[in-house]
Motif scaffolding. Structure first.
Motif, PDB file in Angstrom:
ATOM      1  N   UNK A  96      44.360  41.108  28.146  1.00 57.30           N
ATOM      2  CA  UNK A  96      43.187  41.591  28.998  1.00 57.30           C
ATOM      3  C   UNK A  96      42.562  40.561  29.803  1.00 57.30           C
ATOM      4  N   UNK A  97      42.224  39.685  29.063  1.00 57.30           N
ATOM      5  CA  UNK A  97      41.228  38.631  29.849  1.00 57.30           C
ATOM      6  C   UNK A  97      42.153  37.772  30.696  1.00 57.30           C
ATOM      7  N   UNK A 198      38.260  43.699  29.046  1.00 60.07           N
ATOM      8  CA  UNK A 198      39.108  44.480  29.849  1.00 60.07           C
ATOM      9  C   UNK A 198      38.466  44.370  31.571  1.00 60.07           C
ATOM     10  N   UNK A 199      37.076  44.662  31.315  1.00 60.98           N
ATOM     11  CA  UNK A 199      36.442  44.156  32.750  1.00 60.98           C
ATOM     12  C   UNK A 199      36.581  43.064  33.278  1.00 60.98           C
ATOM     13  N   UNK A 200      36.474  41.953  32.368  1.00 56.81           N
ATOM     14  CA  UNK A 200      36.767  40.686  32.956  1.00 56.81           C
ATOM     15  C   UNK A 200      38.115  40.408  33.428  1.00 56.81           C
ATOM     16  N   UNK A 201      39.053  40.996  32.858  1.00 63.20           N
ATOM     17  CA  UNK A 201      40.368  40.811  33.450  1.00 63.20           C
ATOM     18  C   UNK A 201      40.352  41.693  34.840  1.00 63.20           C
ATOM     19  N   UNK A 202      39.706  42.750  34.909  1.00 62.87           N
ATOM     20  CA  UNK A 202      39.768  43.632  35.949  1.00 62.87           C
ATOM     21  C   UNK A 202      39.078  42.900  37.288  1.00 62.87           C
ATOM     22  N   UNK A 203      38.253  42.232  36.994  1.00 60.87           N
ATOM     23  CA  UNK A 203      37.241  41.522  37.927  1.00 60.87           C
ATOM     24  C   UNK A 203      38.191  40.556  38.918  1.00 60.87           C
ATOM     25  N   UNK A 204      38.796  39.604  37.700  1.00 66.47           N
ATOM     26  CA  UNK A 204      39.925  38.710  38.262  1.00 66.47           C
ATOM     27  C   UNK A 204      40.811  39.651  39.023  1.00 66.47           C
ATOM     28  N   UNK A 248      41.500  29.955  41.158  1.00 69.72           N
ATOM     29  CA  UNK A 248      40.295  30.955  41.112  1.00 69.72           C
ATOM     30  C   UNK A 248      40.400  31.632  39.741  1.00 69.72           C
ATOM     31  N   UNK A 249      41.196  31.567  38.970  1.00 76.65           N
ATOM     32  CA  UNK A 249      41.385  32.209  37.587  1.00 76.65           C
ATOM     33  C   UNK A 249      40.575  31.329  36.873  1.00 76.65           C
ATOM     34  N   UNK A 250      40.563  30.083  36.853  1.00 72.22           N
ATOM     35  CA  UNK A 250      39.783  29.020  36.234  1.00 72.22           C
ATOM     36  C   UNK A 250      38.199  29.444  36.720  1.00 72.22           C
ATOM     37  N   UNK A 251      38.082  29.526  38.076  1.00 74.00           N
ATOM     38  CA  UNK A 251      36.762  29.443  38.468  1.00 74.00           C
ATOM     39  C   UNK A 251      36.091  30.764  37.992  1.00 74.00           C
ATOM     40  N   UNK A 252      36.718  31.979  38.167  1.00 74.53           N
ATOM     41  CA  UNK A 252      36.061  33.058  37.649  1.00 74.53           C
ATOM     42  C   UNK A 252      35.887  33.082  36.452  1.00 74.53           C
ATOM     43  N   UNK A 253      36.624  32.504  35.508  1.00 71.47           N
ATOM     44  CA  UNK A 253      36.495  32.666  34.069  1.00 71.47           C
ATOM     45  C   UNK A 253      35.210  31.789  33.834  1.00 71.47           C
ATOM     46  N   UNK A 254      35.127  30.647  34.435  1.00 64.96           N
ATOM     47  CA  UNK A 254      33.910  29.669  34.272  1.00 64.96           C
ATOM     48  C   UNK A 254      32.803  30.535  34.655  1.00 64.96           C
ATOM     49  N   UNK A 255      32.605  31.102  35.804  1.00 66.41           N
ATOM     50  CA  UNK A 255      31.497  31.869  36.541  1.00 66.41           C
ATOM     51  C   UNK A 255      31.182  33.119  35.480  1.00 66.41           C
ATOM     52  N   UNK A 256      32.038  33.724  35.221  1.00 62.71           N
ATOM     53  CA  UNK A 256      31.871  35.237  34.237  1.00 62.71           C
ATOM     54  C   UNK A 256      31.299  34.487  32.885  1.00 62.71           C
ATOM     55  N   UNK A 257      31.669  33.464  32.528  1.00 63.88           N
ATOM     56  CA  UNK A 257      31.223  32.985  31.017  1.00 63.88           C
ATOM     57  C   UNK A 257      29.684  32.709  31.317  1.00 63.88           C
ATOM     58  N   UNK A 258      29.300  32.257  32.400  1.00 62.69           N
ATOM     59  CA  UNK A 258      27.695  32.037  32.463  1.00 62.69           C
ATOM     60  C   UNK A 258      26.999  33.332  32.401  1.00 62.69           C
ATOM     61  N   UNK A 259      27.820  34.410  32.735  1.00 60.73           N
ATOM     62  CA  UNK A 259      27.144  35.614  32.747  1.00 60.73           C
ATOM     63  C   UNK A 259      27.348  36.237  31.322  1.00 60.73           C
ATOM     64  N   UNK A 260      27.848  35.890  30.360  1.00 58.93           N
ATOM     65  CA  UNK A 260      28.429  36.128  28.982  1.00 58.93           C
ATOM     66  C   UNK A 260      29.378  37.404  29.317  1.00 58.93           C
ATOM     67  N   UNK A 261      30.392  37.353  30.355  1.00 60.47           N
ATOM     68  CA  UNK A 261      31.059  38.673  30.274  1.00 60.47           C
ATOM     69  C   UNK A 261      32.736  38.035  29.717  1.00 60.47           C
TER      70      UNK A 261
END
Lengths: 261, 259
Positions: A96-97, A198-204, A248-261
């Motif tokens: 999912x992620x 799942x949402x995390x993966x869908x944003x990506x 972008x996979x890395x960047x998005x993961x990094x960003x989403x972690x800041x928002x605890x997603x």
């Protein structure tokens, strides 16, 4: 020596900035032109079929085996702690992620990104894009806008399919091959995996869909010089999209972690 | 005095260091066939594309039936210009993912919002006019070169413009098909009252159709006149070009350039 080195670096920097500048402008136009009449929903449906549904079998098969191989690889490690029933959660979360969006994106790049660059590029070198302009039809709205939107939606939906099929792959290997307890397997998945994964993966997936279509169409749109030019843009489109997806996979993961997603 | 259709004033264009046009000035009048001739690589197609607004010149002025081509701002202006002047590309530039009839009806369906059935009837009419009945459902890749060019003309006619630009309409065609296309261009002028600008290096065909001929060489128009005047011209460049001689000022310049 030093000057030629500096010149080289300079030209790379300029090329890089030029590319992303063009990318930004083209994407902006393509996105905003969707809200201008005529809407031509039929074209969206057509691309939805070619980018989305036609990719289904490829993505289903890949996901099934990917889910299966995660179970296969993790089994021996979990077996040592008698924690085989946790494999379900591992498969679900990693699919999912991470794996579903990235794999689907890479496959769509190979299938549809290359086709976009080649088709638009051919239209450019055979003056078909000029012909569109002569008929006062905006080529960006006609060729790029529908591809951009359908690619975003398709990739999100394909990722959902990939999540499900991947989980089934893991289930088949764990339960039927290794004889892991079925109830525990499902229960632990339920306990550990969350909808936020799942949402995390869908944003990506949505971002990847945008990147694939915009980069591939950009290369196609600025193709120059005959059949060789079309070949070059297709190659560049696939390579750049794939690299962009992984970065972008890395960047998005990094960003989403800041928002605890 | 006839109405001025296209006025080009002091047009200049360079690609990098290569100066393609060094100041081109000419006027095309309403309902005339104006042929631009010149050796390959003198920027004839670039000239047409600038008139059509597909390439921006570095400086100069282009007016088409009173429309300032280089300063089209609002969308309605662009559309009005497109309906005044259209372009028949060298290879036809047909949309190869659509059948012939849709290619011809494309403008009516996409831009005018006509129903497909109605647009198809119009397309059928223009196709039959050009002797292409029965090709409606074929795809462009199934057509011969001459047919493709005629479909492109039908597509241009569907927009009902006042002026049509032709980029090398007879290149790569056999003598019979060349004659058919020549007759077609004259028919467009006589029966449909169109202004035609034709870029060509086919001297024979040019003399057959032209009301006036301009010879383009080294970024400038070296001579403009009726076919008779061009034939009688004493300009060595014109003489070498229309007689197709291997030696003369054109060759000299090419050799100079190659160093």
């Amino acid at each position: 020596m030093l000057i030629s080195l500096l010149e080289k670096i300079g030209s790379y920097v300029i090329g890089f900035l030029e590319f992303w500048g063009r990318w930004f402008l083209l994407s902006l136009k393509a996105v905003s032109l969707a809200f201008k009449r005529p809407f031509r929903l039929k074209r969206y449906l057509y691309y939805f079929a070619t980018i989305g549904s036609d990719s289904l079998p490829v993505i289903a098969i890949t996901s099934l085996f990917t889910g299966g191989v995660i179970a296969l690889e993790t089994y021996s490690a979990f077996h040592r702690f008698n924690a085989e029933y946790m494999i379900g959660a591992v498969v679900a979360i990693s699919m999912a992620r991470e794996l579903s969006p990235v794999l689907s994106a890479l496959l769509v790049t190979a299938r549809s990104g290359s086709a976009m660059a080649a088709e638009i590029g051919t239209m450019r070198v055979t003056e078909q894009i000029d012909a569109l302009e002569m008929m006062a039809v905006n080529p960006i709205k006609f060729l790029i806008t529908p591809r951009l939107y359908t690619s975003v939606v398709s990739l999100v939906l394909l990722t959902i399919v990939s999540d499900i099929v991947g989980y089934i792959g893991g289930y088949l290997v764990s339960v039927h091959l290794f004889g892991v307890n079925k109830t525990l397997y499902l229960r632990y998945t339920q306990n550990l995996a969350e909808m936020s994964d799942v949402y995390h993966g869908l944003i990506k997936a949505a971002v990847f869909g945008f990147l694939i279509a915009s980069i591939s169409c950009l290369y196609g749109y600025y193709t120059r010089g005959g059949a060789k030019g079309v070949g070059e843009s297709t190659t560049k489109a696939v390579v750049s999209s794939s690299i962009a997806i992984l970065i972008f996979d890395y960047l998005i993961t990094y960003l989403l972690r800041l928002f605890n997603l | 005095m006839k109405e001025k259709a296209i006025v080009v004033e002091n047009l200049k264009k360079s690609f990098g260091k290569k100066e393609v046009h060094k100041g081109i000035t000419f006027t095309v009048y309403d309902r005339e066939v104006f042929v631009v001739m010149g050796p390959s690589g003198t920027g004839k197609s670039v000239l047409l594309k600038q008139i059509a607004g597909l390439i921006k010149p570095d400086s100069g002025k282009i007016t088409v039936y009173g429309i300032d081509v280089l300063n089209l701002k609002r969308e309605e202006e662009v559309e009005r210009f497109r309906e005044t002047l259209t372009y028949v590309f060298q290879s036809g530039a047909l949309f190869d993912s659509y059948p012939v009839w849709y290619n011809v009806a494309f403008y009516l369906i996409e831009k005018k919002g006509l129903k497909e059935k109605e647009a198809r009837e119009k397309a059928d009419y223009y196709l039959s006019l050009l002797g292409l009945s029965g090709t409606q459902d074929l795809y462009p890749s199934e057509l011969s070169g001459g047919m493709r060019k005629r479909v492109a003309v039908a597509r241009a006619l569907c927009m009902n413009p006042k002026c049509i630009l032709f980029d090398e309409p007879t290149s790569g065609l056999d003598p019979v098909m060349t004659a058919i296309l020549d007759r077609l261009i004259l028919k467009l002028r006589d029966d449909f009252n169109k202004t035609c600008v034709v870029v060509s290096h086919d001297v024979k065909s040019a003399f057959r159709i032209a009301d006036r001929i301009a010879i383009l060489f080294d970024g400038r128009i070296v001579e403009v006149g009726t076919p008779e005047e061009i034939k009688r011209s004493q300009n060595p460049i014109v003489k070498q070009f229309i007689n197709g001689e291997p030696e003369g000022p054109i060759t000299e310049l090419l050799e100079q350039r190659d160093g």
